[in-house]
Design an enzyme around this catalytic site. Structure first.
Site, PDB file in Angstrom:
ATOM      1  N   LEU A 141       0.832  -1.203   0.000  1.00 24.68           N
ATOM      2  CA  LEU A 141       0.000   0.000   0.000  1.00 24.68           C
ATOM      3  C   LEU A 141       0.864   1.250   0.000  1.00 24.68           C
ATOM      4  O   LEU A 141       0.472   2.297  -0.483  1.00 24.68           O
ATOM      5  CB  LEU A 141      -0.901   0.024   1.233  1.00 24.68           C
ATOM      6  CG  LEU A 141      -2.005  -1.016   1.305  1.00 24.68           C
ATOM      7  CD1 LEU A 141      -2.702  -0.932   2.650  1.00 24.68           C
ATOM      8  CD2 LEU A 141      -3.006  -0.809   0.186  1.00 24.68           C
TER       9      LEU A 141
ATOM     10  N   LYS B 256       1.684  -2.717   8.786  1.00 24.41           N
ATOM     11  CA  LYS B 256       2.909  -1.929   8.662  1.00 24.41           C
ATOM     12  C   LYS B 256       4.042  -2.771   9.227  1.00 24.41           C
ATOM     13  O   LYS B 256       4.079  -3.036  10.428  1.00 24.41           O
ATOM     14  CB  LYS B 256       2.719  -0.658   9.471  1.00 24.41           C
ATOM     15  CG  LYS B 256       3.778   0.392   9.294  1.00 24.41           C
ATOM     16  CD  LYS B 256       3.455   1.519  10.254  1.00 24.41           C
ATOM     17  CE  LYS B 256       3.889   2.865   9.744  1.00 24.41           C
ATOM     18  NZ  LYS B 256       3.498   3.917  10.692  1.00 24.41           N
TER      19      LYS B 256
ATOM     20  N   GLY C 253       6.138   3.307   4.456  1.00 20.70           N
ATOM     21  CA  GLY C 253       5.935   4.156   5.631  1.00 20.70           C
ATOM     22  C   GLY C 253       7.243   4.611   6.223  1.00 20.70           C
ATOM     23  O   GLY C 253       8.310   4.405   5.657  1.00 20.70           O
TER      24      GLY C 253
ATOM     25  N   ASP D 188       4.227  15.082  13.823  1.00 18.24           N
ATOM     26  CA  ASP D 188       4.424  14.857  12.386  1.00 18.24           C
ATOM     27  C   ASP D 188       3.099  14.990  11.644  1.00 18.24           C
ATOM     28  O   ASP D 188       2.717  14.133  10.844  1.00 18.24           O
ATOM     29  CB  ASP D 188       5.062  13.491  12.146  1.00 18.24           C
ATOM     30  CG  ASP D 188       5.773  13.428  10.783  1.00 18.24           C
ATOM     31  OD1 ASP D 188       5.979  14.506  10.169  1.00 18.24           O
ATOM     32  OD2 ASP D 188       6.117  12.316  10.349  1.00 18.24           O
TER      33      ASP D 188
END
Ligand code: NAG
Ligand code: NAG
Ligand code: NAG
Ligand code: NAG
Ligand code: NAG
Ligand code: NAG
Ligand code: NAG
Ligand code: NAG
Ligand code: NAG
Length: 897
Positions: free
Chosen positions: A598, A620, A601, A718
């Site tokens: 996807l 993840k 990261g 972030d």
């Protein structure tokens, strides 16, 4: 051995077979000589003092009933009715005055095996009321019989032979309004499965009579002569029938035990008297109907063996007539070899059962029979509740010490289902528990994790108890759960991610108000001060290194080029993770061997996946080779387990196996906001202003939650468009908590971090330059996000020179022309005042001085206002752009420059 039914006796080969096998006999005799094992026997003297036990006269050990039931009370029977030969079990009883159904649980059975269960009831005026009760008896969920105690000093005996489906069976006494149920003794004996063929999975045999004919003894033949502890009552009527006996052992006719009586029972018999002309033996039973079986079906078993050596010209041969049905082929008993004749199918429809043994014309001797058993049949076809449900609800019952009517099977029979439970009753298969209401039940302790084992549970109401501790996330894995009420308890911790996710996707309603220590959207998290949260992050983004250059003359740090994330090597993960843990193997299955990527990261790759229940997830996975990023990984995992909000991405679980670290999130099908605004996802229809406002508002709400609802508050650090994810409904959720820091307002106004982390273009000036961090740093970043939302431009435009979006926007707005900045793809379909307000807000957020920036709470309120303007606009098209906001607007704009 009579395996055919009586009607089929015309087929004689079985007789030859039995004789042929006679040599294989002898099993019983062998058993008779050793004391047969009492292994598997359960022998309970009901009402005996707790922890008391004894061995009775026939060497069977008895125990008290404590541990087999939790209802009722003990009583001694009146000594007035004691006799010297009375069984010790008759001295005391347990009675059940307070419950409609009261049960004993007989444990440690072999599922699917055949057992004999016998209950004894001797009233003995234990209650001094001299009043004989009538009550019902159940074997598990099946009606067994009505117990009608007819004499004060006589024992009523109920005995059933049945196949027990589970590893335990309950014997329940049911009050039918005719006196208090009581019980004197309860025993269970394992039988070989081949015994009593008519007793099968759906049919049980209830004993009516069991006789040893010709037996002149005073007590029944039982254990150890009968290894199964059956009681053979002596039956001798010399006036009517002659007794015959032999000292020789009678052999069982085949090695197979499918039906047999002990040798001592077979060694006596009756015949019609020699002086009598009648060469018949006739027996008759009245069949006692009950309210469940008005006309019970019956099974008769006749045991026969010749006990006399016949003269060569003598013949003993007879027919059987059962209720006028005569066997077609006569039977000749064999010398000292037992046989059993029985009807395999129950006879139905008679209220009296007559059994006649009649000599044939050729017979020179009268008929002879040795033993007889007579049963009525019951259905054992009803099945109890799903055994996993039973096991779980029983553990729950024990944990909270529930009394009420929580005894016997939880769901069946329907009449007796436990208070507070609702069950489903599928036409085939076992009942299941579908709802549990323990509201106001005085429950204390934590929420039992066993609730999560009741897989069909739809509603769980635990409201208004004294429950403490945290809410088990396992509840979220109940696929059918639609309602969970935890109101009015003392729960603490936070709502587990899984449950929150279920509430957000609308599949579950959770009520948890009135739990003062629970961290909810409204309340404050009781998050413990986590040292690991204050971990120092080292390393800096390249951009920051360039910008702040010499200011950062601190320690030496590794620079991670990919994204500017860096990490320390501090201890981590000491906290208990509450969420679901996956193995690497499971992740492989979930992601179909990491097939679909996807995205890339901050510290690894994100893969597409599905849980076994179909939940779409994003996995993840931390780069396998590195041992870096563990800090962020753990921070994120730990944080997400504590923080739940509909605008923060939910963590479903994680994996932590030696070299594999992974987080499993809810899947956000529409990707991130950055892509939606101008990346790979923006090609088709552009987001409308209204959609953009919604996204901005929801992101702001997520951040506000981090800043305000939790104590200590969190700074995301972030915030950027690529960290705002969108689900199928374009609802926004803030993601990527790996960099988040907690800090305590009481002691600090900001956290000094050793190194800046974050993303170029979004960093607040004070953070980038002075390494000072507080919520206002997030507000700055959010301002940039909001500007991107309005303009569609990236935070940093890199043409000939680097231009920051704030500079860019301010420059264009000096002319007072909003169209200069607004994303043209919205095709001017927006309320101009709303857009102005949003732009003003964005620029305020991006103020240089943290003090001049609004709080996220304020941002949320302003965005809501923008949205209202947009709504009014849509409901009242003609008044579009009518300027009630103009006044504020102008003033603000001036300030901006
Ligand atoms: C029954 O009698 C025994 C002694 O005979 C005594 O120990 C026991 O406590 C009595 N039980 C009850 C319930 O009265
Ligand atoms: C119990 O037995 C008595 C005496 O045999 C009888 O009169 C009565 O009807 C029986 N009651 C029930 C409920 O079977
Ligand atoms: C023993 O009984 C079983 C069924 O109960 C039967 O299948 C088997 O053939 C019998 N064995 C002998 C030796 O008769
Ligand atoms: C048990 O026996 C009865 C009577 O013979 C029969 O109708 C029923 O189908 C049997 N049940 C099973 C499970 O074999
Ligand atoms: C009786 O015995 C005679 C002669 O032995 C025989 O023919 C007849 O079939 C027998 N009857 C029965 C009913 O067995
Ligand atoms: C159980 O329910 C049936 C019908 O629903 C009723 O006839 C029967 O009396 C009930 N039994 C008890 C013990 O409540
Ligand atoms: C549980 O029972 C209480 C009353 O005891 C009732 O007020 C509540 O509505 C019930 N809950 C559910 C989910 O039915
Ligand atoms: C929650 O309550 C339990 C039991 O009262 C207690 O042991 C635990 O420390 C509490 N947890 C928090 C975070 O307050
Ligand atoms: C949170 O607060 C809002 C308004 O203050 C209220 O409507 C809502 O019921 C609260 N939620 C919970 C779970 O207490």
């Amino acid at each position: 051995m009579g395996r055919s039914s009586l009607e089929e006796l015309s087929a004689p080969p079985w007789l030859t077979l039995l004789l042929g096998l006679a040599a294989a006999a002898g099993m019983l005799q062998v058993r008779g000589q050793r004391a047969p094992s009492v292994e598997g026997f359960i022998s309970i003297d009901c009402g005996l003092d707790e922890k008391t036990s004894y061995v009775d006269v026939i060497q069977i050990p008895y125990t008290s009933d404590a541990g087999f039931t939790d209802a009722g009370s003990n009583h001694n029977t009146s000594a007035k009715y004691w006799t010297t030969r009375m069984s010790q079990t008759h001295r005391n009883v347990r009675s059940f005055p307070d419950t409609v159904r009261s049960c004993y649980t007989l444990p440690s059975l072999v599922p699917g095996s055949k057992y004999l269960v016998r209950a004894t009831f001797r009233y003995g005026d234990y209650d001094g009321l001299d009043s004989l009760p009538v009550f019902d008896l159940y074997l598990g969920v099946n009606f067994w019989q009505t117990v009608n105690v007819t004499e004060v000093d006589m024992a009523e005996i109920a005995e059933v032979i049945a196949v027990i489906p589970d590893d335990s069976v309950q014997v329940c006494l049911v009050n039918v309004g005719s006196g208090t149920p009581f019980i004197s003794a309860l025993v269970l004996r394992p039988l070989e499965n081949s015994l009593y063929p008519p007793a099968n999975a759906t049919q049980g045999l209830v004993l009516i009579d069991r006789y040893s004919f010709g037996d002149t003894g005073k007590v029944p033949i039982s254990y150890p002569d009968d290894p199964y502890d059956r009681n053979w009552l002596p039956f001798s009527y010399p006036e009517e029938w002659s007794d015959i006996s032999t000292a020789e052992k009678v052999k069982d006719n085949i090695g197979n035990l499918s039906l047999h009586a002990p040798s001592v029972v077979m060694q006596t018999a009756i015949t019609s008297r020699k002086d009598s002309d009648s060469k018949t033996i006739q027996l008759a039973w009245d069949i006692e109907p009950n309210h469940v079986y008005p006309v019970p079906g019956c099974i008769a078993i006749l045991y026969a063996a010749e006990l006399e050596i016949l003269a060569s010209d003598d013949v003993r041969e007879y027919d059987l007539i059962i209720n006028d049905k005569r066997t077609k082929v006569p039977y000749r008993p064999k010398y000292l070899i037992a046989a059993a004749l029985y009807n395999n199918e129950p006879h139905h429809g008679f209220s009296q059962y007559s059994f006649t043994v009649i000599a044939t014309a050729n017979s020179t001797l009268p008929p002879m029979i040795n033993a007889f058993e007579f049963f009525s049949v019951i259905s054992t076809a009803n099945v109890g509740t799903d055994s996993q449900d039973v096991s779980a609800i029983n553990k729950i019952k024990v944990k909270y010490q529930v009394k009420k009517n929580w005894m016997g099977d939880p769901c069946a029979p329907k009449n007796f289902s436990w208070n507070g439970l609702t069950c489903s009753y599928p036409t085939s298969g076992r009942p299941r528990i579908t709802s549990i209401n323990m509201s106001n039940g005085g429950l204390s302790g934590d929420i039992s994790s066993f609730f999560a084992d009741i897989k069909d549970l739809q509603y769980l109401d635990l409201s208004y108890n004294k429950l403490t501790g945290s809410i088990p996330n396992a509840l979220s894995e109940l696929p059918s759960l639609v309602g969970l009420d935890l109101m009015g308890n003392q729960l603490n911790g936070s709502i587990p991610a899984g449950l929150l996710k279920r509430t957000q996707d609308g599949s579950l309603a959770v009520r948890y108000g009135n739990n003062p220590n629970l961290c909810s959207d409204n309340g404050s998290c009781q998050t413990k001060k986590n040292n690991y949260m204050l971990a120092v992050y080292i390393g800096v983004p390249i951009f920051v290194v360039l910008v702040i250059g010499a200011l950062v003359v601190l320690l030496m740090f590794r620079v991670r080029k990919k994204k500017g994330l860096a990490r320390g090597s501090h201890g981590h993960g000491r906290q208990q993770m509450e969420n679901r843990q996956f193995t690497y193997k499971q992740l492989k299955v979930i992601t179909d061997n990491f097939k679909v990527v996807l995205g890339q990261g901050g510290f690894g790759t994100v893969y597409d996946g599905f849980l076994h229940d179909g939940t779409h997830v994003a996995v993840k996975l931390l780069s396998q080779s590195s041992n870096q990023g563990i800090e962020e990984f753990m921070t994120e995992a730990q944080t997400l387990t504590k923080i739940h909000h509909k605008n923060l991405v939910s963590l479903i679980g994680y994996c932590k196996e030696e070299k594999y670290l992974a987080l499993v999130y809810e899947h956000m099908s529409e990707g991130n906001l950055e892509d939606k605004l101008r990346g790979k996802n923006c090609t088709d229809v552009s987001l409308t202003w209204r959609q953009r406002l919604h996204i901005a508002l929801e992101s702001a709400q997520g951040l506000e939650y981090l800043h305000k609802a939790c104590s200590p508050p969190f700074v995301h650090r972030d915030v950027k468009t690529s960290n705002i994810l969108l689900n199928a409904n374009l609802e926004a959720k803030v993601a990527d908590f790996g960099l988040m820091k907690a800090f305590n307002h009481d002691n600090d106004t900001h956290i000094s971090t050793v190194r800046v982390i974050g993303t170029r273009g979004y960093l607040a000036p004070e953070y980038a330059t002075a390494l000072q961090l507080n919520e206002k740093s997030d507000v700055y970043s959010f301002g940039i996000v909001l500007l991107e939302v309005i303009t569609g431009h990236p935070a940093i435009q890199q043409s000939e020179e680097v231009v920051h979006i704030v500079q860019w926007a301010r420059l264009r707005l000096t002319g007072g022309n909003i169209e200069e900045v607004v994303d043209t793809r919205m095709q001017a379909d927006y309320n101009i005042n709303g857009v102005w307000k949003a732009v003003d807000l964005a620029l305020k957020c991006a103020e240089h001085a943290p003090g001049q920036r609004p709080t996220m709470t304020n941002v949320v309120a302003q965005l809501q206002h923008c949205l209202e303007l947009e709504r009014e606009d849509h409901t009242n098209d003609n008044n579009a752009n009518s300027g009630f906001y103009m006044k504020d607007d102008n003033g603000d704009r001036g300030l901006l420059m």
